[in-house]
Structures are given as structure tokens and as C-alpha cells.
Design a protein around this motif. Structure first.
Motif, short mmCIF file in Angstrom:
data_model
loop_
_atom_site.label_atom_id
_atom_site.label_comp_id
_atom_site.label_asym_id
_atom_site.label_seq_id
_atom_site.Cartn_x
_atom_site.Cartn_y
_atom_site.Cartn_z
N UNK A 247 0.85 -1.18 0.00
CA UNK A 247 0.00 0.00 0.00
C UNK A 247 0.89 1.24 0.00
N UNK A 248 0.68 2.12 -0.97
CA UNK A 248 1.38 3.40 -1.06
C UNK A 248 0.45 4.49 -0.55
N UNK A 249 0.89 5.21 0.48
CA UNK A 249 0.08 6.29 1.06
C UNK A 249 0.78 7.62 0.84
N UNK A 250 0.04 8.57 0.33
CA UNK A 250 0.58 9.89 -0.01
C UNK A 250 0.06 10.91 0.98
N UNK A 251 0.97 11.46 1.78
CA UNK A 251 0.58 12.49 2.73
C UNK A 251 0.73 13.89 2.18
N UNK A 252 1.11 14.00 0.90
CA UNK A 252 1.34 15.31 0.30
C UNK A 252 0.11 15.90 -0.37
N UNK A 253 0.28 17.12 -0.83
CA UNK A 253 -0.84 17.85 -1.46
C UNK A 253 -0.91 17.64 -2.95
N UNK A 254 0.05 16.88 -3.53
CA UNK A 254 0.05 16.62 -4.96
C UNK A 254 0.14 15.12 -5.22
N UNK A 255 -0.47 14.71 -6.33
CA UNK A 255 -0.39 13.31 -6.72
C UNK A 255 1.06 12.97 -7.07
N UNK A 256 1.46 11.73 -6.81
CA UNK A 256 2.81 11.27 -7.12
C UNK A 256 2.71 10.06 -8.06
N UNK A 257 3.42 10.15 -9.17
CA UNK A 257 3.44 9.06 -10.14
C UNK A 257 4.80 8.36 -10.10
N UNK A 258 4.77 7.03 -10.07
CA UNK A 258 6.00 6.23 -9.97
C UNK A 258 6.06 5.23 -11.11
N UNK A 259 7.28 4.89 -11.49
CA UNK A 259 7.55 3.76 -12.39
C UNK A 259 8.07 2.63 -11.51
N UNK A 260 7.28 1.57 -11.42
CA UNK A 260 7.63 0.44 -10.56
C UNK A 260 8.29 -0.66 -11.38
N UNK A 261 9.36 -1.24 -10.82
CA UNK A 261 10.07 -2.31 -11.52
C UNK A 261 10.67 -3.26 -10.51
N UNK A 262 11.09 -4.41 -11.01
CA UNK A 262 11.72 -5.43 -10.18
C UNK A 262 13.24 -5.30 -10.28
N UNK A 263 13.90 -5.19 -9.12
CA UNK A 263 15.36 -5.16 -9.07
C UNK A 263 15.83 -6.37 -8.28
N UNK A 264 16.24 -7.45 -8.94
CA UNK A 264 16.70 -8.62 -8.20
C UNK A 264 18.06 -8.38 -7.56
N UNK A 265 18.30 -9.05 -6.45
CA UNK A 265 19.59 -8.98 -5.76
C UNK A 265 20.25 -10.34 -5.82
N UNK A 266 21.52 -10.36 -5.50
CA UNK A 266 22.24 -11.63 -5.46
C UNK A 266 21.66 -12.53 -4.37
N UNK A 267 21.80 -13.81 -4.58
CA UNK A 267 21.32 -14.79 -3.62
C UNK A 267 22.41 -15.13 -2.61
N UNK A 268 22.03 -15.88 -1.60
CA UNK A 268 22.94 -16.28 -0.53
C UNK A 268 22.93 -17.80 -0.46
N UNK A 269 24.10 -18.42 -0.56
CA UNK A 269 24.19 -19.87 -0.50
C UNK A 269 23.98 -20.38 0.91
N UNK A 270 24.02 -21.70 1.05
CA UNK A 270 23.76 -22.32 2.35
C UNK A 270 24.72 -21.82 3.41
N UNK A 271 26.00 -21.64 3.06
CA UNK A 271 26.99 -21.20 4.04
C UNK A 271 27.20 -19.70 4.03
N UNK A 272 26.67 -19.02 3.00
CA UNK A 272 26.88 -17.58 2.91
C UNK A 272 28.24 -17.21 2.38
N UNK A 273 29.06 -18.18 1.99
CA UNK A 273 30.43 -17.90 1.56
C UNK A 273 30.47 -17.67 0.06
N UNK A 274 30.28 -16.44 -0.35
CA UNK A 274 30.39 -16.11 -1.75
C UNK A 274 29.08 -16.29 -2.50
#
Length: 903
Positions: free
Chosen positions: A635-662
Motif C-alpha cells: 500500500x502506497x500512502x501519499x501524505x502530500x498535497x500533490x499526486x505522485x506518479x511512480x515507475x515500478x520495476x523489479x530489481x533482483x539482488x544476489x542470492x545467498x548460499x547455504x553457508x553464505x560464503x560467496x
């Protein structure tokens, strides 16, 4: 928590430990030999301090009800013969006590009416990682670069914010009350322990007093970053106008414990702190651990809590500390500063000086040291095993490095091995250079009690590019000369997550940490009595947390109506995800794992100016085997006095292995749609009306790799006005219940492993590994007896069976049953909820958290004494998100037979 910066290789010791424990019971373990083993000296001390939790939320009970309930516990304990010492009573943030009790007596306490949980009281050390002492003239540009990374410099200079009027508490080692950066700033404070207290010393007793004067240093370090102000010295912290509450929980040396921390948390609330910084904690725990739960209740009561995520990054995932694990507590990861002050040396061939980092476990490089530089013949900047032993033999010819400083590239074998080989070949110093971008921080201390070799020569580490530069000049002859003054250098790992910073998620797969802030290579205040210059460059998540606490104070000054929840949401929504430092490897995904940075680097200016907030602030996706594609609503809530338009996209991040090593080689990313439209490489336009709200319907399809690893990324929104919002998400790939809980322990540095759990005899200090066939069952009298430990000191122990248990992962519940000679259960005699994991599988000394003790007091489930006879103990652990009705979600251990005799 300050950074120990232990990284002899990219896979550190604790990363290796996580790899070993993940392999499960029996992996690489020593086969049963038919004879008992004996615990090393100092390892036989069982955990004897515990939190006891009673039913009922203390925030929902009045004082009379709480008092009656706690009085009832005391009466019931006395009636049941449970012997314990009450160490602390809690009234506001936790309903219960901290007690001292043997493993056997603890079992009786857990069976009392109204007791809903017991948790170990853990010792907490203030890590000491003094990198470079500074005078006031050397503070720039480190102070300004750290402030600029978060926008705090502009919040001060352009918005006029200082945190004035905001009360900020710091629970730590106290404060140097005479330091010029804090004059007239302390509004409240208390010393809970006294200067002589050390929780690691048996019999040490707190002696509280009103003055929280710092004699260890960490609290002064934290306070400087949060709110120091010394214009004459050229130093200013994030919020130089705040009023400080200083709560000292450490003596002049040694440790404190989580029971004292919880006491201080209740005092900080009573003193009206609006923001609370906690730069210490207990790693490998649960959000239900008492200090984490207390922190959650503080937030619910309106206090913003900023807590260090912890410095256990080398231990792999699930290592974030409590109280940072608490719900809505801001768990803060550390980010390396963009500029660093370093010791340095000049080269005879000219050029700019070379900055270096001292190596832990070796003598420092003395000012003026001047030596020619040599190396292993044939080595190059591409050599993977530079300086490593070959078939157990020193690669350097005897005397080949006499009178020289040896240049050695990191990689392939421990740095300690390389250093000792060079030293044995006559080297007078060693210069290590990294095999990846960044400035390696190296620990060359021994990891095995059998390794007694001493490093007697100075050892320093330099950046990879500096090592290459030096290597190219060796053939023509070059020498180094160590300079007297530290100098500023660009940090190649600046704006990336510090390698020591703890990795999430929490054991219930909630995404942690929440935010990141500068904590690697930052300048701050130090006590004048230990460093007359008053300033130093330090590292640790404990120095990142006060950055966030200070920023919270700035925002509360600007917008005093913000609730703790609203402020936390603003900071997370407006953070900036950080790129990974990947060493030049092919990486289709460039963003560092969300399990290491949360929403990203905090930015006070973005939070100050944003009229739009997104809730929830994160998306916890659990395990993909349990839940496939997940549908979430933001939910996006706007507390301002003007409408806000956004471009939404997916930014994937690197994964983490079982041990976290690299980063896993088999990495995949999730797929996302927003409002039914593809958001992978595409943008979805959304508009939030003025003073209104808009929903984002997000569908996430998890990846299939890395198996038993974690994935994550961000819903990223970019506004037409340039404003940016992010909502991080994270989940587990595959079957979370496939992670092994009960693991094995090595007492020889990892060469061999003992099958754990193990039955233990406290009278003889002997243990019987799982599966060991015994000619005769051990005999227990269930009486207190006097024995002599390895130091010759006489101690009293209960001659009753105990189990030694290594937890390779957190467990939801532990139960201990007693079985009779025919294998029939006589009932459960001990239960523990929310069990933390062990820090390591390698026992090196008495401080190693490699295993826990689980004891039986000789009474049955109903409290009656067990008659003489033959018995077994059965230990069951329900996995972190396990279902008790699914047999595979529970791991079980059955001890050897033992005999109880009654006289």
C-alpha cells in the motif's frame, strides 16, 4: 559491535564452520573408538544463567498482577525443591527473571506452572578493533565522507537539523564524561555494574553507581558517531544537538551479559528515551529471545530502537544478533566508508604511498621500518597458492628471504600458513595483498589449540592493485619504509556492505537486517585516558547503528509527530540498495543480497522529503517448497498535497548460499509482476493521489536455485519528481526443513569430528559420542560431589547425566525425555523453546561456543525421584519452521544406556 575483521581467506573460519555443520551429523566424523573422550580444560562449564519467562505480556498486566504472578513462581519453585539464585527481576519489557541454576535444576523450573520458556543468558563482549589512532588534525576527510554517505552533512548544514530536543539512549560501556565532544550533553545515565565487574569471571558481582564513566571505550566510540560535537577538534557526529542517556553495562574489562542488557533497556524506557541505540547483542538467536522481544515492546511503546546486526558475517546466514532481530527493531548492517585513514609506507621507486591494514595476530609495523621487498621466485599476481606449503613443505628455500619484507598474495591456504613459511625463510616482515578488490582485513591467529607457533615479525595487508604495483618493481629492486602519520585513501570497497556484517534472515525467515549505514573505517571519539588524541578510525556494525539512531533523532526534530513505526518505515522506504563487491566475476545481478543490507543505505534527506510511504516495509516470502508463487499487496500512502506518479520495476539482488560464503555459481533470480504486468526489465506506472493511497499487487515466483539458499530483491519505485522508494523481499529456495540442526564438533582445528550429541559425565569430565559402544554403562549417583578440574581447583558438580549438543541451525523447540530399560518413555523432563545455534563447530578454547549442555536432575516428569535402574535420554529438536506432526521435521538423538544408583 566493532569489527574483528577476520578474513584470512574469503571463506573465513566461521564460514568453513557453517559449511561443515551444514553437512549434518556424522559428516567427516571420527568413527566410534570404544572409549570415552575427555573435555578439554575449561570446556566443562555448563551454561548456568537463564531467563525464565512467565505467561502474560508485561505491557498488558498491571503491577499487582505481575507481582502476584512472579511471587507465585518463587513459591512454586521452593515447594518443588528447585535451587536457583535470582539475578534480576523484570517488570515492564519482559515478564520473568534472570536466574542462576544448574542444568538439572533448570529442568525443574521449566516444569513449574506458568513458566512458558527458558533462554540462556549469554555473555556479550565489546569487540576491540582499533584500526588507527588519530589526532584532531587527521580527522578529515573521514568524518565528512561518512556523513555525506547518508546525507547527514546536508541535513545539518542546509536543513539546520541537529537532533536538538530529542532524548537518545545508548546502552554500552558508558561515556568518557570528560571528552570535549560531550560536554553538557548527558541528561540521564546509570552504571549497572561498576568498574570491576566482568561477567566472564566466576563470582564477579555488579556494584552499580550513578556515574556511567567509560573505561573500556566502545560506548564513547558509539556516542561520538551518534552525537559527538567538538568544533575545536574538527569533529561532529550525526546529531550533535541530542540529549544523551548513558547506560553503562560493562566494567573496565571483560564482558557483560544479556540479563544486564535487559535491565538497562527497562531503565532507558523509564527515563523517557525517544531513541535507543544498542550496539551489542547475542548472535544466532531468535526474534523471541528476551532482549529482542523487549526491544520489540520498546518500539510498540514508541521508542525507535537502532541495533547492530552483529559482526558475525563470516559465520554465514542466520547470524543476526538479538536484540536486532526484534520485530520493527532497526537491525543495522555496516557499509564501508568511501575514504579511509590508513597507516602507510613509501616505496624507494617513488609514487604515492601505499596504505595498509595491520594483520591481527602479528606485531605492528614500527615507524621507520625499512626493508627490501622480495617474493617467492616465479610467483605472479595470478598465483593462487603464493606462499602456501607444497606437500607439507615450505615453498621458500631456507634463508631465501633473510632481511627482506616478503610480498605474498592471499588465497588458496590460510594467511597464517603463508606468514609462518616466510618467517621460517628469514623474512623480517610480510606484506599481504588481496586476491580480490578491496582492502583485506586478515586474522593470522591460530585456529587450533595444537598450533603454538608464534608470528614474531610485522605483517600488514594492502590492496590488490598495490600488491600488483609492488610486484612489478621487485625485479629492479625496491624497498619499503613505514611512515609515521596515517593518510587518507580512497576505499575500493567504499559503499559496499562490510565483509564482517552479519547476514540474515532470522530463523523464522523474516528478512533481517533492515538497513545499512557507514560502519567500516569510520572516524569517531575514543576515551582520552586510553588515547590522548581522542579519536580513531574503527569498524563494526556497532558503529553503523548509531548512524541510524542519529538520523532518527534528526527526523524526530524535524517531524516530532512521527511514530516509531512511521519513522522506521520512512528510513527503509527511502534507503538505496547497494551494489556488490564481486571481484570482477561475471555477475548478471549487481545488487548485494538483501539478507546482508536490508533495504539498503539509509539517507536522511530522502526520508525527510518523501511524502509517500510504502507498507509493509518488507516482503517475507518464507520457503518456496512450502509456498510457491506468492501474492503480496503493498500500500502506497501519499501524505502530500500533490499526486505522485511512480515507475515500478523489479530489481533482483544476489542470492545467498547455504553457508553464505560467496555468490552461488548457480544463481537464479525471482520473477515478478506488478498489478498483473511484467516487472522484470519493464516498468509499471502507478499513481498515488494526493492525500490518498494506491495498492500494488505483487506476484513473486521464486527461483529454483541455489538449493537451500536464499534469494531476494526489491520492488523499486522511481517518481517523476526523482523520488525513489524500495520494498525489499526475501525467501528461501526449497525445503527449509532439510537444513540439519544437530551437528558434530571438532577439538583439533577441523581435522576430525566427534559424533555429537554426546552423553556426558560431569564427575569424570568424560563424554561418550553418539554411536559409541560402551563396555559398561556410565554410573550416576544423582548426588552433589566434589571433583578437581584440570587447573586443580575443587568444584562441586551434580553427578547426573548431561548431553553435549551442537546446534548447526536454530531449533524451534527442544525436548528431553527419559526412557526406562525397555525403551519406554517416562515423560518429558526438559523443554526449551526457540533455541539459538552454535557459533562454531570448532572448539579452540573455553570461549568457543561449539556446544551446549542439556541436563537431567534425576526426577521424572511428575517431579518424583527416578528409582535406581538403567535409563536412556532421548533428545528431540523441532526444526525452525517445522511441523510437529511431520516426522521429518524433528531430529532425534538417543543416548547410550546409563545406570542410576541410589544409596
Amino acid at each position: 559491535m566493532k569489527d574483528p575483521r577476520t578474513r584470512p581467506l574469503r571463506l573465513s573460519l566461521l564460514g568453513l564452520t557453517a559449511l561443515l555443520t551444514a553437512c549434518g551429523p556424522g559428516h567427516g566424523a571420527t568413527p566410534p573408538a570404544g572409549a570415552a573422550s575427555r573435555l578439554p580444560a575449561g570446556a566443562a562449564q555448563a551454561q548456568d544463567r537463564w531467563f525464565v519467562e512467565l505467561a502474560g505480556d508485561p505491557t498488558a498486566l498491571n503491577a499487582q498482577s505481575l507481582g502476584a504472578q512472579q511471587a507465585g513462581f518463587r513459591a512454586q519453585a521452593a515447594a518443588n525443591g528447585a535451587q536457583y539464585q535470582e539475578l534480576a527481576r523484570y517488570r515492564t519489557l519482559f515478564n520473568g527473571f534472570a536466574v542462576q541454576a544448574s542444568p538439572a535444576d533448570l529442568g525443574r523450573l521449566t516444569r513449574l506452572p506458568g513458566v512458558i520458556g527458558v533462554y540462556p543468558v549469554r555473555q556479550i563482549s565489546p569487540p576491540k578493533a582499533l584500526n588507527t589512532a588519530l589526532g584532531a588534525q587527521a580527522l578529515q576527510p573521514d568524518v565528512q565522507s561518512a556523513l555525506a554517505m547518508t546525507g547527514a552533512d546536508l541535513a545539518q548544514s542546509q536543513l539546520g537539523l541537529s537532533g536538538s530536543g530529542v532524548r537518545v539512549g545508548i546502552i554500552d560501556t558508558g561515556l568518557d564524561l570528560g571528552h570535549p565532544a560531550f560536554q553538557g550533553r548527558v541528561a540521564a545515565g546509570y552504571d549497572f555494574v561498576g568498574d570491576q565487574y566482568d561477567a566472564s569471571v566466576p563470582g564477579s558481582v555488579p556494584v552499580p553507581d550513578p556515574s556511567p564513566d567509560d573505561c573500556q571505550g566502545n560506548g564513547t566510540n558509539v556516542a561520538g558517531i551518534l552525537g559527538g560535537n567538538d568544533p575545536a577538534g574538527g569533529f561532529v557526529g550525526v546529531a550533535p544537538g541530542v540529549s544523551l542517556g548513558i547506560y553503562k553495562v560493562f566494567g573496565c574489562q571483560g564482558t557483560t551479559d544479556s540479563a544486564t542488557l535487559l535491565t538497562a533497556m527497562e531503565r532507558a524506557q523509564a527515563d523517557g528515551m525517544q531513541v535507543l541505540n544498542i550496539s551489542l547483542g547475542v548472535p544466532f538467536q531468535w526474534p523471541q529471545y528476551p532482549t529482542a522481544r523487549a526491544a520489540s515492546r520498546l518500539v510498540k511503546a514508541g521508542v525507535v530502537v537502532s541495533a547492530a546486526a552483529g559482526d558475525s558475517g563470516g559465520a554465514g546466514p542466520y547470524s543476526v544478533a538479538a536484540p536486532a532481530l526484534g520485530e520493527n527493531v532497526l537491525a543495522v548492517a555496516a557499509v564501508d566508508n568511501t575514504r579511509v585513514q590508513l597507516g602507510n609506507f613509501s616505496l624507494s621507486s617513488g609514487g604515492t604511498p601505499v596504505g595498509y591494514q595491520p594483520v591481527v595476530g602479528a606485531p605492528p609495523a614500527p615507524v621507520g621500518l625499512s626493508l627490501p621487498i622480495g617474493k617467492l621466485p616465479g610467483s605472479t599476481p595470478d598465483t593462487d597458492n603464493d606462499g602456501c606449503a607444497i606437500d607439507g613443505l615450505n615453498p621458500y628455500a631456507a634463508g631465501s628471504l633473510s632481511g627482506q619484507a616478503a610480498l605474498i598474495r592471499l588465497g588458496n591456504c590460510p594467511a597464517r600458513e603463508k606468514i609462518l613459511n616466510a618467517q621460517n625463510a628469514g623474512a623480517q616482515a610480510v606484506v599481504l595483498y588481496d586476491n580480490q578488490p578491496g582492502l583485506a582485513s586478515v586474522n593470522a591467529r591460530p585456529v587450533s589449540p595444537f598450533d603454538t607457533a608464534a608470528i614474531e615479525i610485522p605483517v600488514i595487508s594492502v590492496r590488490a592493485e598495490d600488491g600488483v604495483r609492488i610486484d612489478a618493481r621487485i625485479a629492479a629492486g625496491v624497498r619499503l619504509t613505514v611512515n609515521a602519520q596515517p593518510q587518507p585513501f580512497d576505499n575500493p570497497s567504499g559503499n559496499t556492505v562490510s565483509p564482517f556484517s552479519a547476514s540474515g534472515a532470522s530463523p523464522d525467515l523474516a528478512l533481517k537486517p533492515d538497513l545499512a549505514a557507514p560502519g567500516g573505517w569510520v572516524s569517531t571519539t575514543t576515551p582520552l585516558k586510553s588515547n590522548p588524541g581522542g579519536y580513531a578510525v574503527l569498524s563494526g556494525t556497532g558503529l553503523a547503528a548509531p548512524q541510524v539512531a542519529g538520523i532518527a533523532a534528526l527526523l524526530l526534530q524535524a517531524r516530532p509527530g512521527l511514530t516509531a513505526g512511521q519513522l522506521s518505515a520512512l528510513l527503509m522506504n527511502t534507503a538505496a540498495p547497494l551494489a556488490a563487491l564481486d571481484g570482477g566475476l561475471p555477475a548478471p545481478v549487481q545488487i548485494a543480497p538483501v539478507q546482508r543490507q536490508g533495504a539498503g543505505l539509509v539517507n536522511v534527506l530522502a526520508a525527510y522529503s518523501s511524502p509517500v510511504a510504502a507498507t509493509p516495509t518488507r516482503l517475507d516470502l518464507s520457503a518456496s517448497l512450502t509456498f510457491g508463487p506468492r501474492s503480496k499487496v503493498i500500500v502506497l500512502r501519499n501524505g502530500g498535497a500533490q499526486a505522485e506518479t511512480f515507475r515500478a520495476t523489479h530489481v533482483p539482488a544476489q542470492s545467498v548460499g547455504t553457508t553464505g560464503a560467496g555468490r552461488p555459481a548457480s544463481e537464479q533470480t525471482a520473477r515478478m509482476t506488478i498489478n498483473g504486468q511484467n516487472a522484470d526489465g519493464a516498468e509499471v506506472t502507478v499513481t498515488v493521489p494526493a492525500a490518498g493511497e494506491t495498492e500494488l499487487n505483487v506476484l513473486l515466483t521464486p527461483p529454483s536455485r541455489p538449493a537451500q539458499g536464499q534469494y531476494g530483491g526489491y520492488v523499486s519505485l522511481t517518481g517523476a519528481s526523482g523520488r525513489r522508494l524500495v520494498v525489499p523481499y526475501g525467501g528461501f529456495v526449497g525445503n527449509y526443513q532439510a537444513l540439519t540442526v544437530l551437528g558434530d564438533v571438532s577439538f583439533d582445528g577441523g581435522r576430525t569430528f566427534k559424533n555429537f550429541p554426546a552423553l556426558y559425565n560431569p564427575r569424570t569430565f568424560e563424554y561418550y559420542p553418539e554411536g559409541l559402544n560402551l563396555a559398561e554403562p556410565p554410573v550416576y549417583t544423582l548426588k552433589k560431589v566434589q571433583v578437581f578440574d584440570d587447573s586443580g581447583q575443587e568444584i562441586t558438580v551434580l553427578d547426573a547425566p548431561q548431553l553435549l549438543v551442537h546446534f548447526g541451525h536454530q531449533a524451534r523447540r527442544l525436548t528431553l525425555e527419559v526412557l526406562d530399560a525397555s525403551g519406554v518413555s517416562l515423560g518429558t523432563v526438559f523443554t526449551q523453546q526457540y533455541v539459538g545455534r552454535s557459533a562454531t563447530a570448532l572448539y579452540t578454547d573455553a570461549s568457543s561456543d561449539a556446544f551446549s549442555f542439556v541436563g537431567w536432575d534425576g526426577t521424572l516428569a511428575g517431579g518424583q525421584p527416578a528409582p535406581a535402574g538403567t535409563y536412556q535420554l532421548r533428545l528431540k529438536v523441532l526444526k525452525a519452521l517445522g511441523n510437529p506432526a511431520v516426522a521429518a521435521d524433528t531430529e532425534t538423538y538417543l543416548s547410550q544406556n546409563f545406570t542410576v544408583v541410589r544409596e
